[in-house]
Write an enzyme that holds these catalytic residues in place. Structure first.
Site, PDB file in Angstrom:
ATOM      1  N   SER A 196      14.747  22.314 -15.270  1.00  0.00           N
ATOM      2  CA  SER A 196      13.557  23.126 -15.489  1.00  0.00           C
ATOM      3  C   SER A 196      14.008  24.480 -15.978  1.00  0.00           C
ATOM      4  CB  SER A 196      12.795  23.276 -14.175  1.00  0.00           C
ATOM      5  OG  SER A 196      12.002  24.441 -14.195  1.00  0.00           O
TER       6      SER A 196
ATOM      7  N   HIS B 125       0.836  -1.215   0.000  1.00  0.00           N
ATOM      8  CA  HIS B 125       0.000   0.000   0.000  1.00  0.00           C
ATOM      9  C   HIS B 125       0.868   1.262   0.000  1.00  0.00           C
ATOM     10  CE1 HIS B 125      -3.342  -2.698   1.257  1.00  0.00           C
ATOM     11  NE2 HIS B 125      -2.383  -3.274   1.960  1.00  0.00           N
TER      12      HIS B 125
ATOM     13  N   LYS C 278      15.817  22.009 -10.065  1.00  0.00           N
ATOM     14  CA  LYS C 278      15.167  20.770 -10.480  1.00  0.00           C
ATOM     15  C   LYS C 278      16.075  19.781 -11.192  1.00  0.00           C
ATOM     16  CE  LYS C 278      10.776  20.585 -10.859  1.00  0.00           C
ATOM     17  NZ  LYS C 278       9.842  19.688 -10.193  1.00  0.00           N
TER      18      LYS C 278
ATOM     19  N   GLU D  74       9.467   9.034 -16.582  1.00  0.00           N
ATOM     20  CA  GLU D  74       8.069   9.439 -16.778  1.00  0.00           C
ATOM     21  C   GLU D  74       7.573   9.010 -18.153  1.00  0.00           C
ATOM     22  OE1 GLU D  74       7.354  13.663 -15.209  1.00  0.00           O
ATOM     23  OE2 GLU D  74       9.520  13.421 -15.128  1.00  0.00           O
TER      24      GLU D  74
END
Ligand code: ARG
Length: 462
Positions: free
Chosen positions: A274, A153, A280, A287
């Site tokens: 970024s 979980h 970043k 992704e």
């Protein structure tokens, strides 16, 4: 090619919807190979004269060279790769080229070409997946004892090791390769000779054709041969499941590389910045491995939908089997390469992982097991006692190993000092010695087993 029956030219819209040459040119090599073996068989069986067959064979080689050297002009008016090749062959050889299509239809031709294409693609993917497994094992072996939190979980569950976690993916990919091999085995029958749907009256030798094209045998039913695309569906099923596995791993890479988790650091080569936030380091590759999975699953669903209502035998709907397959396999190949790159490049933050492994009372099961083993409590009761101890620790904001013995004894008086031994994450992991468990010695042995198996397979590749 069918001008005999028609007096008007096709509408431009018909040409636009009907033509597949923009994508099926991708298997020109398979198409020409199929034609070469077919004409050799027609000559061997005496159906076509040797001189004509020789001229056709030579002509096909010339067409192949023209395509490979970029000198071939593909024409939409000629619909697909089969007619483009045959048309050029006729220009080169003359009317005798027309003998090539004896005892053959585009229906069995396309089924044969596509099976060969899928077969080659599967072989390439198998190698790529083998490479990914090697990469994972190379990172798992030295991290067999690197303690990390195991989750259920996405909540702290029990400590495991990073090596164990990576080897879980090696197993999954092993099954993906098993599915790939199954699909390949079943598809490796040759449809050529089924002709349009009923077979042919010419005395062809289908065994010879099948052997010449590397198939195990000819297909047994001419209608089935030109009607089904389950070999594409099986390939897409394999691809969808495999892409799903990579997607789960990608999701973990995304999580692990956040400053909050900080379990791993992706190399500069696999991170993006970024344009506004200078701090970043974004895991774009992970992704996209996750995101592109949608295309692979989509291709499977699309073809299942195309096929489900088609009466036997061939319908033009089946031309829709190609673009999805091409895109799905290209995507999967790229996803495998990106995953392999990230695995090889990432830095493992062992200390952060170990610290996180103890959070969230991850050794509570060890305490319960101790109550069973040492005090002889039934597990359900031990579970209850442990739950109460965890509640006390949580109230005092202490990890289990720092809770006073007296506090534990207040819940269960028979607990002794000896319990402290099982409350550390390292001891916890080391105790998971059941077959397939997380104990570092187990993980090391599994990594060795995989390394040997993959090395043996690598030899078989060359
Ligand atoms: N381009 C077609 C396909 O991909 C080849 C088969 C065409 N057969 C036919 N009878 N029109 O399915």
């Amino acid at each position: 090619m069918w001008g005999g029956r028609f007096s008007e030219k096709p509408d431009a819209v018909l040409e636009a919807i009907n033509a597949s040459i923009d994508f099926d040119r991708r298997f020109y090599a398979q198409d020409i190979r199929g034609s070469k073996v077919h004409i050799a068989m027609l000559a061997a069986t005496g159906i076509v004269a040797r001189e004509d067959a020789a001229a056709i064979f030579k002509g096909l080689n010339q067409v192949l060279a023209e395509i490979e050297e970029g000198r071939f002009t593909f024409s939409r008016a000629l619909e697909d790769i089969h007619l483009n090749v045959e048309n050029r062959l006729t220009e080169i050889v003359g009317p005798a080229a027309g003998r090539l299509h004896t005892a053959r239809s585009r229906n069995d031709q396309v089924a044969t070409d596509f099976r060969m294409f899928v077969r080659d693609a599967l072989d390439g993917l198998d190698r790529s997946l083998h490479g990914l497994q090697q990469a994972l094992v190379s990172r798992a072996a030295p991290n067999a004892g690197t303690v990390m939190p195991g989750f259920t979980h996405l909540q702290s569950a029990q400590p495991v090791t990073f090596g164990h976690h990576l080897l879980a993916y090696v197993e999954m990919i092993g099954r993906d390769r098993g599915r790939l091999a199954d699909a390949r085995r079943r598809l490796n029958e040759c449809p050529l000779g089924a002709a349009a749907l009923a077979g042919t009256s010419f005395p062809i030798d289908r065994e010879m054709t099948a052997r010449g094209l590397g198939f195990d045998r000819p297909t047994a039913n001419s209608i089935d041969s030109v009607s089904d695309r389950d070999f594409v569906l099986e390939t897409l099923s394999f691809a969808a499941i495999c892409a799903g596995h990579l997607s789960r791993f990608a999701e973990e890479i995304v999580l692990w590389s956040t400053p909050q988790f900080n379990f791993i650091r992706l190399s500069d080569r696999f991170s993006t910045g970024s344009s506004i936030m200078p701090q970043k380091r974004n895991p774009d590759a992970a992704e996209l491995v996750r995101g592109k999975t949608g295309r692979v699953i989509g291709a499977l669903v699309a073809l299942l939908t195309v096929m489900k209502g088609l009466p036997l035998a061939y319908s033009k709907d089946m031309q829709e089997d190609k673009e999805g397959l091409f895109d799905a396999l290209d995507t999967l190949d790229l996803n495998i390469a990106a995953t392999t790159g990230m695995v090889l490049d990432m830095t493992v933050n062992a200390r952060t992982m170990a610290n996180a492994a103890g959070a969230g009372y991850a050794t509570a099961t060890d305490l319960a097991d101790w109550l069973v083993r040492v005090l002889g409590l039934p597990f359900r009761e031990a579970h209850h006692v442990t739950g109460r101890i965890v509640a006390v620790a949580a109230e005092k904001k202490l990890p289990l190993e720092r809770l006073a013995l007296a506090d534990m004894q207040a819940v269960e008086p028979r607990i002794t000092e000896a319990v402290s031994e099982v409350l550390g994450v390292r001891r916890s992991v080391a105790s998971r010695t059941s077959y397939g468990g997380a104990a570092p010695a187990n993980v090391k042995a599994q990594a060795v087993r995989w390394r040997k198996r993959l090395a043996k397979e690598a030899q078989a590749f060359d």
